[in-house]
Each structure stands twice: as structure tokens, then as C-alpha cells.
Design a protein around this motif. Structure first.
Motif: not given
Length: 450
Positions: A219, A223-224, A263
Motif C-alpha cells: 500500500s 500510494s507514492w 516516486y
């Protein structure tokens, strides 16, 4: 159940890659372990940067035993039991600080920095001439040694020296503690996390479990990740696992995969990543090319319960798995930085640690351990051995670049098998155990990049 040494030995079968869940659950095993293991192994108790002045102290644990690590007037370091000789109460309840004496708040017995009993209230009226204060100082831990700022202590006077105990694990530790002149320092205080589970769950994970990362922590990377960047179809990165017959282990990456990640979580992250790039040549000159990336990126564990993260998501930290009960432990984590790093980089490393792992990974891991612990209530669950067979027979003893037993894979469990092999030796030996003659199956040729 009352366990014999033979029964305990049968719980761990590293040559078959099988481990009984009872070692994570049984109360009698836990009590036995508190003496057989934690009273005889070298245990991390603090860092010299936390004891800068005479009278500085740290309050911590050696297994279940509360101890104080104290800078002496002569500049040396002593470790004493944090237990008053009158009724056993802690003589200090602070995490750290500076003092001239330790005074029990129950009856006022007061001890010097060296543990000597210096004052007993109303001694003449209460004891007359019967109390020999020289016999009732705080109990001193007999062995205290350091490795490049890391302070370890041991109750066992027959144990080998700390350098012997660490063996080739010291080569990997250097990539954390000796990157630059001056070494590292602890930044800030201690973060204490209470987990449901057995302390060995955390220790074995840091000893070499990359296998959990791509799913347990997915996760965070999702998310990044940039919204328009497709997920990597192959989560296995170029990496390796180091294992020691002494029970130490580490899982590392071949290079800093974060440098080309899709990221950048924050400006702090990029600031630290650039710092690592800028200091790479200095580290190469100091430690050699192999420790610029490879071993200096990943997680490791010094047997039994001292773990570290090196440059993972642009932070480094050290920590201890403190046993509390068979199904409860605390993880104490400290941020560490190169002493020579600029102040803004140190602040950024601390900020990064509060994102990863404190803000994300520690809660992910804790959920797994608590679910396992809840399942182990079931006797049928405990009757079924757990599988630790990954990478059996693929370890190399004569790797051309890395010392120790090396498995050339991002995922493997050689270090887990050796962790429990060594655990079994301590649990089944009345004296400090020599490393046994039984050895894991070892590959005869390298398979780079598997």
C-alpha cells in the motif's frame, strides 16, 4: 507441558526446514529462554553517543532484566541491574538522563554511578552495625564491550568476546556504523511500540525476510507511485541474503533501487538520497566498493534481538526486540545518522523515519504478528510445523565478494534456519554452546542474479 532438552531440540529442525509454532507460544519455553538465551548472549544496550557526559544513563532491558547503562566518572561504561537490593524496585524509571545517584523511591536506598550502595536512610537506627553496604550494591553485569560505538553487555563470563561473537556480521554492520569519519550517532529519543506476538517473529523478519515486503507493504509503494506509472510486473529486485552459523542474518539489495524508483515521497526523501549519492565515493574509499550499495541497503539482525535498517527509504535506524510475555513484545527503535552529515540531512533522515517505518511499515508488520499470535491459541494450529524451506541448498560459503553464507536471491530463508539452529543450541546446552558440527546444505557454485 514440561519440556526436556530433547523435546526442545525436536521443535526446531533446520535441516528439514521445519519449526514448531510452540516456540512462539509456550509459557514454559519462554521462561526457559529468558535464562538459557538472554542470560548468555551479547545483547545491545545502547550507543556511546547517548552517554556523552559522566552521569549520563540509559534505561533498557537485557531480555526480561531491567538494566541501567551508565557513563562513569572515569569515562568508562558500566551496566547494572535496575533493581534495588532492598525490595527489588526500579531505582530509575526514566528512559535516559543525567544524574549523580540512583535513589529508590520506596525506602530511599541510594546508589552511586558505579552501583555502590552509598546511603540508607536511618541506617543506624534501623540496622545498627549489621548492614554491610559493600555487599548490597546494584548487581553489575560482568561483561560490557563496544563495537564502533555500539554497546553490548553479557551476563555470561564464559562467552566469547564481542568481536568473536559478531564474526563476519561486523563487515556488514560497518556499512551502517562506519560509513564516514566519526561513525554514527543516535538522533532523538526512543520510539516504543507494543506488539502482540513473540519477539522472535520480529527478529527473524529482520534477519532476512524480503519475502513479505512486496505484499505486506504494497500500500505504501502504491500510494507514492506516480499515477501514470504502471506497476512493476516483477517485484523481485536484484538482491541477496547473508546468513551466519552464529545466528546473524541480513537481506540486502544489489544497488539503491530507490534512486530509480517511480516516486519521490517528499523533499526530505530526495535530500537524503542526494546525500547518499554525494558521499558514495567517500564510502567507497573507506569501506570498499562492495559496501557502497549491496550490504548497505537493507535489514539485518544480530542474534538474538538487535536489528537495524540501513538506508531503507532514505533513513537508517537500530532497534531491539524486547520480550515481555510469550505473546507480547516491545520494539524499541532509534534513529541513527552519520555524525558527519549536515544538520539538514540529519533532520530529513529523522522525518523520513517517521514516515517509513514508524508511520507505515511497523503497523503493517504488527498486524501480521498479532494475527499469527491469535491463531496460535488453537492447539491444532500449534501441532502443524511451519515451513522454512525457501532456498535450501543454495547458500554459498565462498562467495567472491561477500563474507558468510550467501544466497543469491532477493528471497530466501537460509538466515532463518541458522537463526533457529543457533537458538536450539542455546536452549539445549547447560554451558555456553559452541557452534555445532551439523551444517546446512550448501551450493557448490554461484547462481548470480537468481
Amino acid at each position: 507441558m514440561s519440556w526436556s532438552e530433547h523435546d526442545i531440540g525436536g521443535l526446531v529442525r533446520p535441516d528439514d526446514g521445519l519449526v514448531s509454532p510452540e516456540i512462539f507460544h509456550d509459557r514454559e519455553l519462554f521462561d526457559f529462554e529468558s535464562r538459557r538465551l538472554f542470560m548468555r548472549t551479547w545483547l545491545y544496550v545502547g550507543h556511546e553517543s547517548q552517554l556523552r557526559k559522566r552521569g549520563d544513563f540509559i534505561s533498557t532491558y537485557m531480555g526480561l532484566n531491567p538494566v541501567l547503562v551508565v557513563r562513569q566518572n572515569d569515562g568508562g561504561t558500566k551496566v547494572v541491574l535496575n533493581a534495588c537490593r532492598h525490595r527489588g524496585m526500579k531505582v530509575c524509571r526514566a528512559d535516559s538522563g543525567n544524574t549523580r545517584a540512583f535513589t529508590c523511591t520506596f525506602h530511599g536506598w541510594s546508589y552511586g554511578l558505579d552501583g555502590a550502595l552509598n546511603n540508607v536512610p536511618m541506617q543506624q537506627a534501623a540496622y545498627g552495625d549489621a548492614l554491610d553496604r559493600g555487599k548490597f550494591g546494584l548487581v553489575q553485569v560482568p561483561r560490557v564491550e563496544t563495537y564502533k560505538g555500539l554497546i553490548f553487555a553479557n551476563f555470561d563470563e564464559d562467552a566469547p568476546s564481542l568481536p568473536e561473537y559478531l564474526g563476519d556480521m561486523a563487515w556488514y554492520l560497518d556499512a551502517l556504523v562506519d560509513r564516514r569519519e566519526g561513525g554514527i550517532e543516535v538522533l532523538g529519543g526512543v520510539h516504543k511500540i507494543v506488539h502482540r506476538g513473540n519477539w522472535k517473529m520480529g527478529a527473524e523478519q529482520f534477519a532476512g525476510d524480503n519475502y513479505h515486503a512486496f505484499l505486506t507493504h504494497v500500500s505504501a509503494s502504491m500510494s507514492w507511485r506516480d499515477a501514470d506509472h504502471e506497476a512493476d510486473p516483477n517485484p523481485l529486485k536484484p538482491g541477496f541474503q547473508y546468513s551466519s552459523r552464529a545466528g546473524h542474518g541480513l537481506a540486502g539489495w544489489r544497488k539503491n533501487g530507490m534512486d530509480d524508483a517511480p516516486y519521490v515521497p517528499s523533499a526530505d526523501y530526495e535530500l537524503v538520497a542526494q546525500y547518499y549519492r554525494d558521499t558514495a565515493a567517500e564510502v567507497r574509499d573507506r569501506l570498499g566498493a562492495e559496501r557502497v550499495d549491496g550490504p548497505s541497503l537493507g535489514a539485518g539482525n544480530v542474534f538474538p534481538n538487535f536489528s537495524f535498517l540501513t538506508r531503507v527509504f532514505c533513513h537508517s535506524s537500530i532497534g531491539i526486540w524486547h520480550p515481555v510475555t510469550p505473546d507480547t513484545f516491545q520494539y524499541w527503535r532509534y534513529c541513527v545518522v552519520d555524525k558527519a552529515a549536515p544538520a539538514e540531512v540529519k533532520r530529513a533522515i529523522m522525518n523520513n523515519m517517521h514516515v517509513w517505518p514508524l508511520g507505515v511499515a511497523d503497523s503493517d508488520d504488527g498486524e501480521n504478528w498479532s494475527e499469527i499470535s491469535a491463531n496460535l491459541i488453537g492447539p491444532a494450529v500449534r501441532d502443524v510445523p511451519l515451513n522454512y524451506q525457501m532456498g535450501m541448498g543454495r547458500g554459498l560459503r565462498d562467495h567472491p565478494r561477500f563474507p558468510g553464507i550467501i544466497t543469491e536471491s532477493y528471497v530466501a530463508e537460509e538466515s532463518h534456519r541458522n537463526f533457529y539452529r543457533r537458538w536450539r543450541e542455546f536452549m539445549t546446552s547447560e554451558k555456553y554452546p559452541a557452534i555445532g558440527a551439523d551444517e546446512p546444505a550448501i551450493a557448490t557454485s554461484s547462481s548470480e542474479g537468481r
